[in-house]
Design a protein around this motif. Structure first.
Motif, mmCIF file in Angstrom:
data_model
loop_
_atom_site.group_PDB
_atom_site.id
_atom_site.type_symbol
_atom_site.label_atom_id
_atom_site.label_comp_id
_atom_site.label_asym_id
_atom_site.label_seq_id
_atom_site.Cartn_x
_atom_site.Cartn_y
_atom_site.Cartn_z
ATOM 1 N N UNK A 120 0.836 -1.194 0.000
ATOM 2 C CA UNK A 120 0.000 0.000 0.000
ATOM 3 C C UNK A 120 0.876 1.251 0.000
ATOM 4 N N UNK A 121 0.429 2.235 -0.761
ATOM 5 C CA UNK A 121 1.023 3.567 -0.750
ATOM 6 C C UNK A 121 -0.120 4.544 -0.540
ATOM 7 N N UNK A 122 -0.176 5.169 0.623
ATOM 8 C CA UNK A 122 -1.320 6.019 0.908
ATOM 9 C C UNK A 122 -2.591 5.195 0.843
ATOM 10 N N UNK A 123 -3.550 5.650 0.060
ATOM 11 C CA UNK A 123 -4.790 4.903 -0.095
ATOM 12 C C UNK A 123 -4.784 3.931 -1.252
ATOM 13 N N UNK A 124 -3.642 3.773 -1.906
ATOM 14 C CA UNK A 124 -3.542 2.899 -3.079
ATOM 15 C C UNK A 124 -3.010 1.528 -2.672
ATOM 16 N N UNK A 125 -3.701 0.493 -3.094
ATOM 17 C CA UNK A 125 -3.306 -0.896 -2.827
ATOM 18 C C UNK A 125 -2.857 -1.515 -4.147
ATOM 19 N N UNK A 126 -1.687 -2.164 -4.145
ATOM 20 C CA UNK A 126 -1.069 -2.580 -5.397
ATOM 21 C C UNK A 126 -0.503 -3.983 -5.296
#
Length: 252
Positions: A120-126
């Motif tokens: 996760x980066x901030x609110x982004x899930x990858x």
């Protein structure tokens, strides 16, 4: 060739989306100039490094950790446990899980695998996957399908995959992957195209792919980027790296 404009720096946007920098690099088991290799990686300022041909034998973890440390990164997953692919990352990543996957072994051929993670980066899930596909075309095609299946099974809306495909864009495995995913160079070309060889760049056999919801800001070989020199690129390994800047939406 003219110097390309700089790709944007890593950032977390007010809406929770994240701009990340992803580097894919075949490091040839660190058999070349590892100081040059670390300088190239560090100069690209990646959030994630999708490594191929990481060290796999005696003290392989120590060797890979030394490279990661020299580039201000940490080991996320892979190495010998994935038969060569690995993922390095900065401490910016919040790690949800990792998994190393060994692919079916064809007698007489090299064992292959995937290094994978969800971050996760901030609110982004990858979802993230590093690969090094077979030299044998039929096995390579099957592995391309396994890669797509693995991404689909990761339970994420957004994912990035990259590596040494051992095939040019016109090949059927490359085309199979590009039909389901964005070929980041083709979507937003930046820098140089060809990844092999550093002495005589004439073919693109390394690539970064992203799922359709990710915005590809730019992707290519970082020739001309500050700190990335031709001398280091030629000394570091027998491939050129691929750098992509991506904007990953926040996960609902």
């Amino acid at each position: 060739m003219p110097t390309p404009p700089l790709l944007p720096n890593s950032a977390t946007e007010p809406d929770g989306s994240a701009v990340i920098r992803v580097l894919s690099y075949n490091i040839r088991s660190m058999r070349d100039d590892t100081d040059a290799l670390a300088r190239v990686i560090s100069a690209c300022a990646p959030d994630l490094v999708l490594v191929q041909e990481a060290p796999r034998f005696f003290r392989w973890r120590k060797k890979l950790a030394r490279l990661a440390g020299a580039a201000n990164l940490v080991i996320l997953s892979g190495g010998a446990t994935a038969a060569g692919p690995a993922i390095l990352c900065t401490l910016r990543a919040t790690v949800e899980r990792t998994e190393d996957v060994l692919l079916p072994l064809t007698p007489g051929l090299h064992r292959r695998g995937f290094s994978t993670a969800v971050v996760r980066y901030g609110g982004a899930r990858l979802g993230v996957l590093s690969c090094h596909l077979s030299l044998q075309k039929d096995e390579r095609y099957e592995q391309g399908g396994m890669l797509l299946d693995r991404l689909a099974a990761m339970g994420v809306e957004h994912a990035v995959a990259g590596g040494d495909l051992n095939e040019r864009p016109g090949g059927r495995t490359f085309r199979r992957m590009a039909a389901d995913l964005q070929d980041c160079w083709a979507t937003a070309p930046w820098g140089a195209e060809y990844t092999s060889t550093p002495i005589d760049p004439h073919q693109r056999i390394d690539a970064i792919f992203a799922t359709k919801g990710i915005e590809v800001i730019g992707c290519g070989v970082p020739l001309g980027r500050p700190g990335v020199t031709q001398t280091d690129l030629r000394a570091a390994t027998d491939h050129l790296p691929v750098l992509a800047a991506l904007r990953v939406p926040a996960t609902a």
